[in-house]
Design a protein around this motif. Structure first.
Motif, short mmCIF file in Angstrom:
data_model
loop_
_atom_site.label_atom_id
_atom_site.label_comp_id
_atom_site.label_asym_id
_atom_site.label_seq_id
_atom_site.Cartn_x
_atom_site.Cartn_y
_atom_site.Cartn_z
N LEU A 92 -5.38 4.67 -9.87
CA LEU A 92 -5.70 4.04 -11.15
C LEU A 92 -6.26 5.05 -12.15
N THR A 93 -7.10 5.95 -11.66
CA THR A 93 -7.69 6.96 -12.54
C THR A 93 -6.63 7.93 -13.06
N LEU A 94 -5.72 8.31 -12.20
CA LEU A 94 -4.64 9.20 -12.62
C LEU A 94 -3.71 8.50 -13.60
N GLN A 95 -3.49 7.20 -13.41
CA GLN A 95 -2.68 6.45 -14.36
C GLN A 95 -3.39 6.35 -15.71
N TRP A 96 -4.71 6.14 -15.68
CA TRP A 96 -5.52 6.15 -16.91
C TRP A 96 -5.36 7.47 -17.65
N LEU A 97 -5.42 8.57 -16.91
CA LEU A 97 -5.27 9.89 -17.51
C LEU A 97 -3.88 10.05 -18.14
N VAL A 111 2.16 17.00 -1.58
CA VAL A 111 0.91 16.38 -2.04
C VAL A 111 0.43 15.42 -0.96
N LEU A 112 -0.81 15.58 -0.55
CA LEU A 112 -1.39 14.76 0.51
C LEU A 112 -2.71 14.16 0.06
N PHE A 113 -3.00 12.95 0.52
CA PHE A 113 -4.31 12.34 0.37
C PHE A 113 -4.89 12.15 1.77
N LEU A 114 -5.89 12.95 2.10
CA LEU A 114 -6.48 12.93 3.44
C LEU A 114 -7.96 12.56 3.37
N GLN A 115 -8.68 12.82 4.46
CA GLN A 115 -10.10 12.46 4.55
C GLN A 115 -10.93 13.70 4.83
N GLY A 116 -12.24 13.53 4.86
CA GLY A 116 -13.14 14.60 5.27
C GLY A 116 -13.78 15.38 4.15
N GLY A 117 -13.36 15.12 2.90
CA GLY A 117 -13.94 15.85 1.79
C GLY A 117 -13.58 17.32 1.80
N ALA A 118 -14.03 18.03 0.76
CA ALA A 118 -13.79 19.47 0.72
C ALA A 118 -14.48 20.18 1.88
N SER A 119 -15.54 19.57 2.43
CA SER A 119 -16.25 20.20 3.55
C SER A 119 -15.34 20.36 4.76
N LEU A 120 -14.46 19.40 5.01
CA LEU A 120 -13.47 19.56 6.07
C LEU A 120 -12.35 20.48 5.58
N PHE A 177 0.82 -1.21 0.00
CA PHE A 177 0.00 0.00 0.00
C PHE A 177 0.85 1.26 0.00
N ILE A 178 1.99 1.23 0.66
CA ILE A 178 2.87 2.40 0.61
C ILE A 178 3.23 2.72 -0.83
N GLU A 179 3.41 1.69 -1.64
CA GLU A 179 3.68 1.89 -3.06
C GLU A 179 2.49 2.57 -3.76
N VAL A 180 1.28 2.18 -3.39
CA VAL A 180 0.08 2.83 -3.95
C VAL A 180 0.08 4.31 -3.60
N MET A 181 0.31 4.62 -2.34
CA MET A 181 0.30 6.01 -1.90
C MET A 181 1.35 6.83 -2.64
N GLU A 182 2.55 6.28 -2.74
CA GLU A 182 3.62 7.02 -3.42
C GLU A 182 3.32 7.19 -4.90
N ASN A 183 2.79 6.16 -5.53
CA ASN A 183 2.43 6.27 -6.95
C ASN A 183 1.37 7.33 -7.17
N ALA A 184 0.37 7.35 -6.29
CA ALA A 184 -0.70 8.33 -6.42
C ALA A 184 -0.15 9.75 -6.29
N ARG A 185 0.68 9.97 -5.31
CA ARG A 185 1.24 11.31 -5.11
C ARG A 185 2.15 11.70 -6.26
N ASN A 186 2.93 10.76 -6.76
CA ASN A 186 3.83 11.06 -7.88
C ASN A 186 3.06 11.37 -9.16
N LEU A 187 1.92 10.68 -9.36
CA LEU A 187 1.10 10.96 -10.54
C LEU A 187 0.50 12.35 -10.48
N VAL A 188 0.09 12.78 -9.27
CA VAL A 188 -0.40 14.15 -9.12
C VAL A 188 0.69 15.13 -9.51
N ARG A 189 1.88 14.90 -9.00
CA ARG A 189 3.00 15.79 -9.32
C ARG A 189 3.28 15.85 -10.82
N GLU A 190 3.25 14.69 -11.46
CA GLU A 190 3.58 14.64 -12.89
C GLU A 190 2.48 15.28 -13.74
#
Length: 357
Positions: free
Chosen positions: A246-251, A69-78, A46-59
């Motif tokens: 996965l969605t960011l990789q698709w993009l 780059v962070l992936f947190l909880q609470g939605g935009a409402s938080l 899972f650490i690999e998933v997290m790192e891949n997700a953050r790196n895809l955002v950066r790229e």
């Protein structure tokens, strides 16, 4: 199974190949014979998933090195409250552009911490336009904007020119078009539009802008705490982050943000052209404020409502009922919605006009 054209405003359509891969991971992730839902978030898989997700955002967004780059909880409402806690100083103030429901909610949360100036509002016309020519106070701690307004179908076309830091809620149009991340000190976005399922929220924050408020911030709202723990101060929402990855990789695989921006423009042009040229429909947002993500429109003759509703439902079109604050119809055209789905809606609109010409 016949194709459903999914115009849902959110949670919304995701790429079919992403859904297939994500569903397989629920049963057997990475050939571990374990579900993604039952492995440790501290595991290397899972650490690999997290790192891949953050790196895809950066790229994909060309995020500068001095941003986290962070992936947190609470939605935009938080995020409304998180933004204020991390950027409004004790005895400070903030400026807010009020362009709709979510912008107004962000403003309300900020008032819990300090002075808030509403620099402009489109409430006078039920938020059907983006205000222009407003003054941004130079002594405020930041300017907050909502870049796309899902309910009212409006979108900021340009980032305001500001002497103070800009914070942007990009929940419903991030990854839909090119942006310059360095224009903002903080970007936050709920995943459930263009990125993944509900359950995780993306934060892109300029590191040097943090730690200057002079206030004590609750740990779960402190972005510096989350940075220090690599988005794992508490157990992260593993599945939404995985599907977002996965969605960011698709993009990326299909050509990135520049590629999807062109397609999104084609979709918007196709639908708005029909709205403007079909005498049975009219748009609700002012033309220069129209959103490429959420097209809002109404019938010019309410007597045709039942007939039109039956027609689009028969064409396997889903999710176009307008929000109660606007009425009529709303076609949400997020990244994964194909051009053919917009064409299917346009064909129904044309057929209705033909029957009543």
């Amino acid at each position: 199974m016949s194709k459903v054209h999914n115009f849902s405003a959110g949670p919304c359509i995701l790429p079919q190949e992403v859904l297939k891969q994500a569903s397989e991971a629920v049963i057997n992730f990475n050939n571990l014979n374990l579900s993604l839902l039952e492995i440790s978030h501290r595991s290397k898989d899972f650490i690999e998933v997290m790192e891949n997700a953050r790196n895809l955002v950066r790229e994909l967004l060309n995020v500068p090195d001095n941003y986290e780059v962070l992936f947190l909880q609470g939605g935009a409402s938080l995020g409304f409250l998180t933004a204020a806690y991390n950027f409004m100083k004790i005895d400070g103030s903030a400026a807010y552009l009020n362009t709709g429901t979510w912008a107004n909610k962000a403003l309300k949360e900020a008032k819990l911490l300090g002075g808030v100036l509403e620099v402009a509002s489109s409430k006078d016309k039920n938020y059907n336009y983006i205000p222009k020519n407003y003054q941004i106070p130079g002594n405020a701690d930041y300017l907050h904007i909502t870049t796309n307004n899902t309910i009212f179908g409006t979108q900021l076309k340009k980032t305001p020119i500001s002497r103070i830091p800009i914070i942007a809620d990009m929940s419903s149009d991030i990854f839909s078009k090119k942006i310059n991340v360095s224009d903002y000190d903080l970007i936050y976005a709920g995943a459930q539009k263009n990125m993944g399922p509900a359950g995780t929220t993306l934060y892109i924050v300029k590191k040097s802008a943090l730690g200057k408020t002079g206030r004590t911030i609750p740990s779960m709202l402190d972005l510096e705490v989350h940075i220090s723990k690599d988005s794992m101060f508490n157990t992260p929402p593993v599945y939404p982050i995985y599907v977002s990855m996965l969605t960011l990789q698709w993009l990326k695989n299909n050509g990135g943000v520049e590629w999807i921006e062109g397609i999104n423009q084609q979709k918007a042009d196709l639908l708005y052209n029909e709205i403007d040229n079909n005498p049975l429909f009219k748009g609700t947002a002012e033309v220069d404020s129209r959103s490429n993500m959420n097209a809002t429109f109404v019938l010019t003759n309410d007597d045709l409502k039942d007939e039109f509703d039956s027609m689009w439902q028969a064409a396997n079109i889903s999710g176009i009922k307008g929000h109660r604050d606007v009425g009529g119809y709303r076609a949400s055209m997020y990244n994964a919605l194909p051009l053919e789905s917009v064409q299917a809606l346009v064909d129904v609109m044309k057929e209705l006009a033909k029957k009543h010409s």
